[in-house]
Design a protein around this motif. Structure first.
Motif, PDB file in Angstrom:
ATOM      1  N   ILE A 477      30.237  40.376  34.946  1.00 30.42           N
ATOM      2  CA  ILE A 477      31.556  41.151  35.187  1.00 30.42           C
ATOM      3  C   ILE A 477      31.618  41.320  36.495  1.00 30.42           C
ATOM      4  CG2 ILE A 477      32.598  43.443  35.138  1.00 30.42           C
ATOM      5  CD1 ILE A 477      31.110  43.833  32.302  1.00 30.42           C
ATOM      6  N   ASP A 478      30.391  41.413  37.278  1.00 28.69           N
ATOM      7  CA  ASP A 478      30.449  41.520  38.922  1.00 28.69           C
ATOM      8  C   ASP A 478      31.130  40.163  39.329  1.00 28.69           C
ATOM      9  OD1 ASP A 478      30.061  43.791  39.939  1.00 28.69           O
ATOM     10  OD2 ASP A 478      27.870  43.813  39.563  1.00 28.69           O
ATOM     11  N   ASP A 479      30.457  39.186  38.687  1.00 29.00           N
ATOM     12  CA  ASP A 479      30.844  37.751  39.376  1.00 29.00           C
ATOM     13  C   ASP A 479      32.395  37.517  39.256  1.00 29.00           C
ATOM     14  OD1 ASP A 479      30.474  35.026  40.227  1.00 29.00           O
ATOM     15  OD2 ASP A 479      30.922  34.546  38.320  1.00 29.00           O
ATOM     16  N   ILE A 480      33.143  38.010  37.950  1.00 31.89           N
ATOM     17  CA  ILE A 480      34.523  37.978  37.924  1.00 31.89           C
ATOM     18  C   ILE A 480      35.230  38.799  38.993  1.00 31.89           C
ATOM     19  CG2 ILE A 480      36.435  38.311  36.252  1.00 31.89           C
ATOM     20  CD1 ILE A 480      34.574  37.677  33.801  1.00 31.89           C
ATOM     21  N   VAL A 481      34.810  39.927  39.116  1.00 31.63           N
ATOM     22  CA  VAL A 481      35.430  41.044  39.746  1.00 31.63           C
ATOM     23  C   VAL A 481      35.478  40.317  41.452  1.00 31.63           C
ATOM     24  CG1 VAL A 481      35.341  43.295  40.686  1.00 31.63           C
ATOM     25  CG2 VAL A 481      34.977  42.908  38.408  1.00 31.63           C
ATOM     26  N   SER A 482      34.314  39.859  41.720  1.00 31.54           N
ATOM     27  CA  SER A 482      34.208  39.392  43.025  1.00 31.54           C
ATOM     28  C   SER A 482      35.230  38.107  43.419  1.00 31.54           C
ATOM     29  CB  SER A 482      32.886  38.669  43.271  1.00 31.54           C
ATOM     30  OG  SER A 482      31.726  39.931  43.061  1.00 31.54           O
ATOM     31  N   LYS A 483      35.195  37.163  42.318  1.00 30.09           N
ATOM     32  CA  LYS A 483      36.213  36.131  42.591  1.00 30.09           C
ATOM     33  C   LYS A 483      37.474  36.355  42.845  1.00 30.09           C
ATOM     34  CE  LYS A 483      33.255  32.540  40.353  1.00 30.09           C
ATOM     35  NZ  LYS A 483      33.082  31.797  39.264  1.00 30.09           N
ATOM     36  N   ILE A 484      38.035  37.438  41.800  1.00 27.98           N
ATOM     37  CA  ILE A 484      39.446  38.195  41.887  1.00 27.98           C
ATOM     38  C   ILE A 484      39.658  38.744  43.076  1.00 27.98           C
ATOM     39  CG2 ILE A 484      41.052  39.511  40.720  1.00 27.98           C
ATOM     40  CD1 ILE A 484      40.021  38.859  37.952  1.00 27.98           C
ATOM     41  N   ASN A 485      38.625  39.589  43.716  1.00 30.81           N
ATOM     42  CA  ASN A 485      38.791  40.272  44.802  1.00 30.81           C
ATOM     43  C   ASN A 485      38.861  39.580  46.003  1.00 30.81           C
ATOM     44  OD1 ASN A 485      38.738  42.851  43.538  1.00 30.81           O
ATOM     45  ND2 ASN A 485      36.582  43.385  43.896  1.00 30.81           N
ATOM     46  N   ALA A 486      38.142  38.196  45.906  1.00 32.47           N
ATOM     47  CA  ALA A 486      38.131  37.259  47.082  1.00 32.47           C
ATOM     48  C   ALA A 486      39.659  36.499  47.106  1.00 32.47           C
ATOM     49  CB  ALA A 486      37.083  36.093  46.803  1.00 32.47           C
ATOM     50  N   ALA A 487      40.093  36.514  46.120  1.00 31.12           N
ATOM     51  CA  ALA A 487      41.694  35.947  46.134  1.00 31.12           C
ATOM     52  C   ALA A 487      42.788  36.746  46.891  1.00 31.12           C
ATOM     53  CB  ALA A 487      42.107  35.401  44.765  1.00 31.12           C
ATOM     54  N   GLY A 488      42.447  37.942  46.966  1.00 31.37           N
ATOM     55  CA  GLY A 488      43.225  39.059  47.742  1.00 31.37           C
ATOM     56  C   GLY A 488      44.508  39.502  47.089  1.00 31.37           C
ATOM     57  N   LYS A 489      44.862  39.090  45.823  1.00 31.92           N
ATOM     58  CA  LYS A 489      45.962  39.481  45.225  1.00 31.92           C
ATOM     59  C   LYS A 489      45.933  40.924  44.548  1.00 31.92           C
ATOM     60  CE  LYS A 489      47.928  34.789  44.422  1.00 31.92           C
ATOM     61  NZ  LYS A 489      48.466  33.952  43.486  1.00 31.92           N
ATOM     62  N   LEU A 490      44.428  41.187  43.857  1.00 29.36           N
ATOM     63  CA  LEU A 490      44.240  42.291  43.303  1.00 29.36           C
ATOM     64  C   LEU A 490      43.133  42.728  43.401  1.00 29.36           C
ATOM     65  CD1 LEU A 490      45.110  44.177  40.802  1.00 29.36           C
ATOM     66  CD2 LEU A 490      44.089  42.862  39.226  1.00 29.36           C
ATOM     67  N   ALA A 491      42.839  44.247  43.799  1.00 24.61           N
ATOM     68  CA  ALA A 491      41.640  44.888  44.136  1.00 24.61           C
ATOM     69  C   ALA A 491      40.934  45.409  42.932  1.00 24.61           C
ATOM     70  CB  ALA A 491      41.685  45.764  45.474  1.00 24.61           C
TER      71      ALA A 491
END
Length: 598
Positions: A477-491
């Motif tokens: 779950i941490d990995d998914i969250v990190s990737k989405i956060n890296a995209a910058g569209k959703l925190a």
């Protein structure tokens, strides 16, 4: 009968009056000192007046009182003022005479007791004609003392003259109570109706039966079935004999039986069950809990009559099942489901249960049971089954739709991304053929191929998150969250309270949690227009709690139907016995709460 004889002179002055009597008679003062003695007394007792004057009556003659003792005589005179009885006088030569004696009080003109007058009668011949009075008395006493019933004799004024041993033992009395009034022995509430019944017997001069109550030495009520009858005894007084049996236990059993029957009737009224009691030996099935008079409605049926209400397709099966249960000596319970007529002529489905009562040898004597109408339950079960089938069809449809969606997304990813990159690679390869010495094209082709590899790897991870099995749920779950956060569209913020980072759960639970998070994040990205979201994971000893919340535009659940994404989340959770709660409204984001059993 007590007669007041009023004398104004000394007792000794009535010798002439006594001599005028043919029966032996004498007078004593209140201490039983002889004051007058007639000639008939001299003849029967063999003592002259000079020999007896001023002597104590009971010391002059050798005598025995039949059926009692001197103390009882004196007690009776003291209490009642008189006494009637039989004495056996023994002469010095051994001769015995049976004499009937009556003693009555003498009063002066002022009504004061001044002495007693005694009149005697020789009844020896009568006694001898009937046999020895003493022997008969002994036989009578022995018979009464061995009688299994309570027996007694009482006079018309309520004074007691005889109790057998069983009577005395039952009420913890002794022979000293002879001559006492019934009111001295028992409470008023017992004595009053007792004496009233005695009066009825004296008035009718006929034997009569009564149900009477008494009080035992322990204070408990005793119920007696009594036969009272008049006795033809000599003298002015009337006497009554009584015989009684203690029916307290029988009455208590009858009352308990009545109470049980009453409970049986009330249960029949209070419950929807049809309660029955089958006397197997008599082949009578009672349905109301009590027997009615012969001219009343019949409330019992034979087995064959009762089976007549069973649907013909079930009848032989039920009959065979009953007989098989009865024949099996080790069996106590019987139960069957069948169709039977109700009171309106329609068939109902029932569960019939019975408890078999057996004797010591194991023979079935009785069966008590209850028939429960399960018609509505069967209808509900059918509805639930249909609902479950519909639910299963919905789940299958949702699974198929989800598969089609995934296939569509894979096709879209392959077409829009991978296919475009492959097309670009093809164009670059064609250009490289014309410009063989220019390595720029080869470098671009290498870059595009790497992008294709990365895209395919991303698609593969979405389809099969191998990281869960390798590194666990929390790191994945941490990995998914990190990737989405890296995209910058959703925190996205991820919080896992009271759960260790390396803690593992059942693999199916871990997968379903991952899929739900994945599904809802996709929903948020595509539909919510949210800037921030949060994922929280908690647990206790029996449950795992997942919360996914966003600050997006939300939606109205009462208007908007659940889309495929939310439907997939709900179906996944329910499949594992979990629950899903969705809280959302327009402009206030959305919160999905998932509870799963561990």
């Amino acid at each position: 009968m007590t007669t007041k004889v009023k004398y104004g002179k000394k007792l000794i002055s009535y010798r002439s009056l006594l001599n005028a009597m043919s029966e032996p008679a004498f007078c004593t003062d209140t201490s039983f000192i002889i004051q007058s003695w007639n000639e008939a007394s001299e003849k029967i007792f063999g003592l002259t007046e000079d020999q007896v004057m001023d002597h104590y009556l009971f010391s002059l003659i050798d005598f025995a009182i039949v059926g009692g003792a001197l103390a009882q005589v004196l007690e009776s005179i003291h209490v009642t003022g008189h006494w009637v009885g039989i004495t056996v006088v023994v002469y010095p030569n051994g001769k015995e005479l049976s004499i009937q004696v009556s003693i009555d009080p003498i009063y002066d003109v002022n009504g004061h007791l001044i002495g007693y007058v005694s009149v005697s009668k020789d009844i020896t011949e009568t006694v001898e004609a009937k046999g020895s009075l003493t022997a008969l008395q002994k036989m009578f006493t022995a018979f009464m003392d061995h009688s299994p019933t309570l027996t007694w004799i009482i006079d018309d004024e309520g004074y007691c003259h005889f109790f057998n041993d069983l009577y005395l033992k039952t009420f913890h009395l002794d022979h000293s109570v002879i001559g006492k009034h019934a009111s001295q022995l028992f409470p008023k509430e017992i004595v009053d109706p007792y004496l009233e019944n005695n009066a009825i017997v004296f008035q009718t001069d006929q034997p009569l039966e009564f149900i009477e109550t008494a009080v035992g030495p322990d204070g408990k009520k005793i119920i007696l079935k009594v036969l009272k009858f008049p006795l033809d005894l000599p003298g002015m007084k009337k006497y009554l004999g009584g015989v009684a049996i203690n029916i307290t236990k029988e009455v208590e059993k009858q009352e308990q039986l009545s109470l049980i029957n009453e409970r049986f009737r009330l249960v029949n009224k209070a419950t929807s069950d049809h309660i029955w009691d089958w006397d197997i030996v008599a082949d009578r099935i009672v349905t109301d809990g009590f027997e009615e008079a012969e001219n009343e409605r019949k409330n019992w049926h034979s087995l064959e009559e009762s089976l007549g209400e069973v649907n013909v397709k079930d009848r032989e099966r039920i009959k065979e099942s009953l007989h098989k249960a009865i024949a099996d000596k080790g069996r106590q319970y019987w139960e069957e489901e069948y169709s039977a007529l109700d009171g309106k002529g329609s068939y109902k489905t029932v569960i019939d249960k019975g408890y078999i009562i057996r004797n010591a040898s194991g023979k079935a004597m009785r069966m008590i049971g209850a028939q429960h109408d399960i018609t509505e339950l069967k209808v509900l079960q059918h509805r639930l089954l249909e609902q479950e089938k519909n639910r299963q069809r919905e789940i299958v449809k949702a699974v198929i739709d989800a598969q089609e969606k995934e296939r569509h997304e894979i096709a879209h990813e392959l077409h829009d991304n991978v296919n475009q990159l492959l097309t670009t690679c093809k164009l670059q390869l064609e250009a490289a053929e014309h410009y063989a010495n220019d390595e720029t094209y080869l470098s671009r082709i290498s870059s595009y191929v790497q992008s294709i590899i990365n895209e395919i790897r991303s698609i593969s991870h979405q389809l099969n998150p191998a990281n869960i099995g390798t590194i666990g749920l929390i790191p994945t779950i941490d990995d998914i969250v990190s990737k989405i956060n890296a995209a910058g569209k959703l925190a996205i913020a991820f919080d896992y309270k009271k759960i260790k980072a390396n803690e593992r759960f059942d693999k199916d639970i871990e997968l379903i949690i991952f899929r739900i998070i994945q599904e809802q994040i996709q929903n948020i990205i595509k539909h919510a227009a949210a800037k921030q979201a949060s994922i929280a994971l908690e647990k206790n000893q029996s449950k795992l709690y997942l919360s996914i919340e966003d600050d997006g535009k939300g939606f109205d659940l009462s208007v908007t139907k659940k889309g495929l994404g939310l439907t997939n989340i709900i179906n996944r959770a329910e499949y594992f016995g979990g629950e899903v709660e969705i809280n959302t409204s327009l402009g206030k984001g959305c919160k999905v709460l998932v509870t799963l059993p561990l």
